[in-house]
Each structure stands twice: as structure tokens, then as C-alpha cells.
Design a protein around this motif. Structure first.
Motif, short mmCIF file in Angstrom:
data_model
loop_
_atom_site.label_atom_id
_atom_site.label_comp_id
_atom_site.label_asym_id
_atom_site.label_seq_id
_atom_site.Cartn_x
_atom_site.Cartn_y
_atom_site.Cartn_z
N PRO A 94 -3.81 -15.74 -2.70
CA PRO A 94 -4.86 -16.73 -2.53
C PRO A 94 -4.37 -18.09 -3.03
O PRO A 94 -3.86 -18.21 -4.14
N TYR A 96 -5.63 -22.12 -3.35
CA TYR A 96 -6.70 -23.11 -3.27
C TYR A 96 -6.10 -24.51 -3.30
O TYR A 96 -5.13 -24.76 -4.02
N ASP A 136 -2.95 -16.98 1.51
CA ASP A 136 -4.31 -17.00 2.09
C ASP A 136 -4.92 -18.34 1.70
O ASP A 136 -5.46 -18.49 0.60
N ARG A 138 -7.27 -21.39 1.02
CA ARG A 138 -8.71 -21.54 0.79
C ARG A 138 -8.98 -23.02 0.47
O ARG A 138 -9.16 -23.39 -0.69
#
Length: 317
Positions: A94, A96, A136, A138
Motif C-alpha cells: 500500500p 499513499y 497499491d 492510494r
């Protein structure tokens, strides 16, 4: 990481800038909140430091990017690869960050596509699960005209993003981590910023970038005398979107933070004797603890206390 008490812990996996510094890799901050390990930015050499600091990439729960200057993302591909292949992760990392994140993550995935195939073919899917490769993304938008953005929330933990002043880099952010009553703010790259002061109110620890204009002026003078016009122009330009240590000290005082640690150090400080010229009058302005960060510096903020315990996880090797 198992040796850490419940709390918020912050380590410099990279305390430097784009300029080569023997004591500082590219900008990277590791944040341990309880059992979760997070990484803010991924500068050159920082992934190796994570391993040396006993904070292995397979343990990384998520990565937060402040902006997309090369020195803040240089190791992102390596970090995602180490988390995947080193931990047999079945899900991508993940990541960000502000607008533009998808382009950055996809670019690293494309660059590592051949390597992905080699590792799956050589080690097998049990060691390198195809589903765990890459990142991933975000993305979020931290609008200067809007409140800070809550980008992650877990039991006991909140991570906020706020806009900072780094023009012409639009969308640059800093982050505030709050865990069980302890709090840490990471500035990212920024000039003087009212939003940073507001976001840092009452924080236990502020990690602030720092550029010493007096020392950069020496670099510019040398570049001018040597006819290195390109370097001289860069040394001139960087003054307007970074923060002098005395100004950062004023911001720390205005925010009422408990302690101030400098990272993203400009220019390089290869010996401790340069810490004084770098800080200037900072200690007269802010009366809390001030640290000039080096790779491996580590601050532990135990839950249920106002204490900050300082160490260095590289010097302890």
C-alpha cells in the motif's frame, strides 16, 4: 522491532538530501506505531538502512510519499521488491501519496517487470507470489483551502496529511501520526508554512527539513569561482522552497512541540563541528531538545508518558 515497548517510534532511515553525504542517505523516515511499521518517503540507500536498523521491509504495512522529487522516491522500487520477495507477500505494498501517485508506482512496476519474471521463475510462486508484486497506489488530495486529510485510521492510530509550501511542486504534503496519545509530525520538503505549524500543534516530536542559507552561500560562492554555473544556479534556486533552521525553530516554538529533529539536511554536514553553523540561533529560539539528524537516529515515545528516548540503531551495530 519486537524489542520496542508499545508506543510511537521514529527512525531516520535517511536523513539526507539529493547532495551526497557520508552520514546521510536519501530522505526516509520509519514510523513504528504499536506493531505496524510505516515508511515516509524512500530515498536512495534507505531500504538497506531499514534492514540494518532491524526494521525489515517485509514488515512494512504501508508507505507514505510526501512528493515526487527524485530523492524522495529513488528507493521505492527496491522497497516494494524487498517487501514482496523478502516476505512472500501476496498483496502489493500500500502506497499513499498526493496526486500523481499512480504514475509513479506504475513507472516503478514497469521498470521492475523483467526482474519480477526472473524471481518468479527462479524461486517459484510460493516465495514470490505474482499477486504481491509492486504497489497499491492510494492517492489523495490535500487542498490548501480544505482541512487536513485523514488518510489512514486503525485502532489507536490516525495518520493525517496536510499541504506544505514547496512551489513549483504542487500537492506536496507533510504527515502527522497520532498513536495512543503520542504524536509525531514529518514536514516533508517545505518552505515556511502556517499549515505545518497548525498541523504540529502540541506534537511530541517535529521532524523538520532544514537548509542553512549561510552554508549554501559558501557552496554557491565556490561554484561561481569554479565556473560551475549550473550548480551555482541550483544553489540559488533551492533557497526559496526550503526552511532555514532558525525559522523551523520558530515554527516548533509556535506549535508548542516537545522536541525538534532536523532531517533532509542541506548542505551535507560530514563532521559534527558543522552542526553549530547549521543550527545558527535555533537553540536560542526553541528551548526544547534539538537534534541534527543522522542515519539511524531513533526516537521512542512510549505510551502513557511524555518521555522521548533517543538512540541510534546503526551505531549500535
Amino acid at each position: 522491532m519486537q524489542d520496542l515497548p508499545d508506543g510511537l517510534h521514529v527512525g531516520l532511515c535517511g536523513a539526507g538530501s539529493p547532495m551526497a553525504d557520508p552520514l546521510r542517505s536519501g530522505p526516509c523516515v520509519a514510523v513504528v506505531a504499536g506493531k505496524d511499521l510505516f515508511v515516509v518517503d524512500s530515498g536512495s540507500g534507505s531500504t538497506r538502512n531499514l534492514l540494518l536498523m532491524n526494521m525489515p521491509p517485509p514488515r512494512v504495512s504501508a508507505v507514505f510519499i510526501t512528493h515526487y522529487h527524485s530523492d524522495h522516491i529513488a528507493d521505492l522500487g527496491e522497497l516494494m521488491l524487498q517487501r514482496w520477495a523478502g516476505g512472500a507477500s501476496k498483496t502489493p505494498t500500500p502506497v499513499y501519496g498526493p496526486q500523481g501517485l499512480e504514475q509513479v508506482v506504475q513507472g516503478f512496476e514497469q521498470a521492475y517487470t523483467l526482474d519480477r519474471g526472473y524471481r518468479i521463475a527462479h524461486h517459484g510462486e510460493a516465495v514470490a507470489p505474482p499477486s504481491g508484486f509492486g504497489g497499491d497506489p492510494r492517492p489523495f488530495v490535500a487542498d490548501p483551502a480544505a482541512p487536513d486529510v485523514l488518510v489512514l485510521e486503525k485502532p489507536g492510530l490516525k495518520v493525517w496529511a496536510f499541504p506544505v509550501a514547496h512551489h513549483p511542486v504542487e500537492g506536496a504534503v507533510g504527515y502527522r501520526f497520532e498513536y495512543k496519545g503520542r504524536s509525531v509530525v514529518i514536514s516533508g520538503d517545505t518552505g515556511p508554512s502556517e499549515r505545518l505549524v497548525k498541523a504540529s500543534k502540541g506534537a511530541d516530536l517535529l521532524l523538520h527539513e532544514g537548509l542553512a542559507p549561510n552554508l549554501v552561500a559558501v557552496q554557491k560562492d565556490v561554484a561561481d569561482k569554479m565556473g560551475r554555473d549550473n550548480y551555482a544556479k541550483i544553489f540559488h534556486d533551492i533557497l526559496d522552497y526550503h526552511t532555514a533552521p532558525e525559522v523551523a525553530a520558530e515554527e516548533a516554538k509556535a506549535a508548542g512541540v516537545g522536541a525538534l529533529m532536523f532531517y533532509h539536511i542541506i548542505p551535507p554536514l560530514p563532521v559534527r563541528a558543522l552542526d553549530g553553523p547549521f543550527l545558527g540561533r535555533s537553540r536560542e529560539i526553541f528551548d526544547g531538545p534539538i537534534k541534527v539528524g543522522r542515519d539511524g537516529d531513533f526516537a521512542s515515545l512510549p505510551v502513557g508518558s511524555k518521555e522521548i528516548k533517543w538512540s541510534n540503531r546503526l551505531l549500535a551495530l
